[in-house]
Scaffold this motif. Sequence first.
Motif, short mmCIF file in Angstrom:
data_model
loop_
_atom_site.label_atom_id
_atom_site.label_comp_id
_atom_site.label_asym_id
_atom_site.label_seq_id
_atom_site.Cartn_x
_atom_site.Cartn_y
_atom_site.Cartn_z
N ARG A 60 7.11 13.59 -7.34
CA ARG A 60 6.05 13.05 -8.22
C ARG A 60 6.22 11.59 -8.60
NH1 ARG A 60 3.00 16.92 -6.96
NH2 ARG A 60 3.16 18.90 -8.01
N SER A 61 7.14 10.86 -7.97
CA SER A 61 7.28 9.44 -8.31
C SER A 61 6.23 8.63 -7.56
CB SER A 61 8.68 8.93 -7.98
OG SER A 61 8.89 8.94 -6.59
N SER A 62 5.85 7.50 -8.17
CA SER A 62 4.88 6.59 -7.56
C SER A 62 5.60 5.35 -7.09
CB SER A 62 3.80 6.20 -8.56
OG SER A 62 3.01 7.30 -8.90
N GLN A 63 5.03 4.71 -6.06
CA GLN A 63 5.66 3.50 -5.54
C GLN A 63 4.61 2.53 -5.03
OE1 GLN A 63 8.14 5.44 -2.63
NE2 GLN A 63 6.69 5.08 -0.97
N HIS A 64 4.99 1.26 -5.05
CA HIS A 64 4.20 0.20 -4.44
C HIS A 64 5.19 -0.83 -3.98
CE1 HIS A 64 0.79 -2.28 -3.53
NE2 HIS A 64 1.51 -3.31 -3.96
N TYR A 65 5.07 -1.28 -2.88
CA TYR A 65 4.15 -1.34 -1.79
C TYR A 65 4.23 -0.05 -0.98
CZ TYR A 65 8.36 -2.64 0.76
OH TYR A 65 9.63 -2.66 1.27
N PRO A 66 3.20 0.26 -0.17
CA PRO A 66 3.21 1.49 0.63
C PRO A 66 4.35 1.50 1.64
CG PRO A 66 1.00 0.56 0.53
CD PRO A 66 1.93 -0.47 -0.06
N ARG A 67 4.99 2.67 1.74
CA ARG A 67 6.10 2.86 2.67
C ARG A 67 5.92 4.19 3.38
NH1 ARG A 67 8.03 0.80 -2.23
NH2 ARG A 67 9.49 -0.92 -2.10
N ALA A 68 6.71 4.41 4.43
CA ALA A 68 6.62 5.66 5.20
C ALA A 68 7.31 6.82 4.50
CB ALA A 68 7.22 5.46 6.59
N VAL A 69 8.24 6.53 3.58
CA VAL A 69 8.96 7.58 2.86
C VAL A 69 9.04 7.23 1.38
CG1 VAL A 69 10.36 8.27 4.86
CG2 VAL A 69 11.24 6.58 3.26
N CYS A 70 9.30 8.23 0.57
CA CYS A 70 9.46 8.05 -0.88
C CYS A 70 10.78 7.33 -1.14
CB CYS A 70 9.47 9.42 -1.57
SG CYS A 70 9.84 9.34 -3.32
N ILE A 71 10.74 6.29 -1.98
CA ILE A 71 11.95 5.55 -2.29
C ILE A 71 12.83 6.30 -3.29
CG2 ILE A 71 11.01 3.30 -1.68
CD1 ILE A 71 10.59 2.79 -4.69
N SER A 72 12.30 7.34 -3.93
CA SER A 72 13.09 8.11 -4.89
C SER A 72 13.85 9.26 -4.24
CB SER A 72 12.20 8.66 -6.00
OG SER A 72 11.70 7.60 -6.78
N CYS A 73 13.17 10.00 -3.34
CA CYS A 73 13.80 11.20 -2.79
C CYS A 73 13.90 11.21 -1.27
CB CYS A 73 13.09 12.47 -3.28
SG CYS A 73 11.45 12.73 -2.54
N GLY A 74 13.25 10.26 -0.61
CA GLY A 74 13.37 10.16 0.84
C GLY A 74 12.41 11.00 1.65
N HIS A 75 11.57 11.80 0.99
CA HIS A 75 10.61 12.63 1.73
C HIS A 75 9.41 11.80 2.18
CE1 HIS A 75 12.42 16.57 1.37
NE2 HIS A 75 12.79 16.23 0.15
N ASP A 76 8.72 12.31 3.20
CA ASP A 76 7.55 11.61 3.72
C ASP A 76 6.24 12.29 3.33
OD1 ASP A 76 7.61 13.85 5.31
OD2 ASP A 76 7.65 12.77 7.21
N ASP A 77 6.29 13.17 2.34
CA ASP A 77 5.12 13.90 1.87
C ASP A 77 4.43 13.07 0.78
OD1 ASP A 77 3.20 15.81 1.43
OD2 ASP A 77 4.55 17.23 0.42
N LEU A 78 3.70 12.05 1.21
CA LEU A 78 3.12 11.08 0.28
C LEU A 78 1.60 11.17 0.24
CD1 LEU A 78 5.29 8.07 1.44
CD2 LEU A 78 5.58 9.37 -0.67
N GLY A 79 1.05 10.95 -0.94
CA GLY A 79 -0.40 10.89 -1.13
C GLY A 79 -0.72 9.62 -1.90
N TRP A 80 -1.96 9.53 -2.38
CA TRP A 80 -2.43 8.34 -3.08
C TRP A 80 -3.04 8.71 -4.41
CZ3 TRP A 80 -1.19 3.82 -0.86
CH2 TRP A 80 -0.89 3.83 0.51
N VAL A 81 -2.80 7.88 -5.43
CA VAL A 81 -3.46 8.00 -6.72
C VAL A 81 -3.96 6.62 -7.10
CG1 VAL A 81 -2.13 9.98 -7.54
CG2 VAL A 81 -1.35 7.66 -8.07
N GLN A 82 -5.04 6.57 -7.87
CA GLN A 82 -5.57 5.29 -8.31
C GLN A 82 -4.87 4.85 -9.58
OE1 GLN A 82 -9.77 4.74 -7.95
NE2 GLN A 82 -9.83 3.27 -9.63
N SER A 83 -4.46 3.61 -9.61
CA SER A 83 -3.81 3.04 -10.79
C SER A 83 -4.87 2.67 -11.82
CB SER A 83 -3.02 1.79 -10.39
OG SER A 83 -2.55 1.12 -11.55
#
Length: 141
Positions: A35-58
């Motif tokens: 459930r962590s958010s990140q910017h800039y877009p990457r291929a994997v989550c910078i918190s847990c390393g998974h690639d199960d990423l979606g998008w939310v509007q800020s």
Amino acid sequence: MSSGFPLPVPDEVTEPWWAATRERRLLLQTCRRCRSSQHYPRAVCISCGHDDLGWVQSAGAGVVDSFTVVHRAPVSGVTVPYVIARVRLDDGPVLLTRIEGADEAELGCDRPVTLGWSPLPDGHHLPIFHLADAPDPRQEN
């Protein structure tokens, strides 16, 4: 704003983010696992390393974390002075961006800022920020 700088070419990871800028929507990647958010877009989550990423509007609100005023153009065609800042979004991630419409004396860390947009020639927009008590002169009514 004509940045004077070359822009990155969208790829399969960044294309949704760039597409949203055409509509002046700031998207953040969010990991569906941690459930962590990140910017800039990457291929994997910078918190847990998974690639199960979606998008939310800020929501586009945050505070100035750090800033500098650039007085010497790094390349020809760039208007100075301009402000580069780290903006810590209320949504969590930190963006490296520009603060526009603020006098140097008004700037400071922890100042609230709101999202604005700077148009690019190709129809995309770059997210920029304004001090929260200063209106964005580019906003359409």
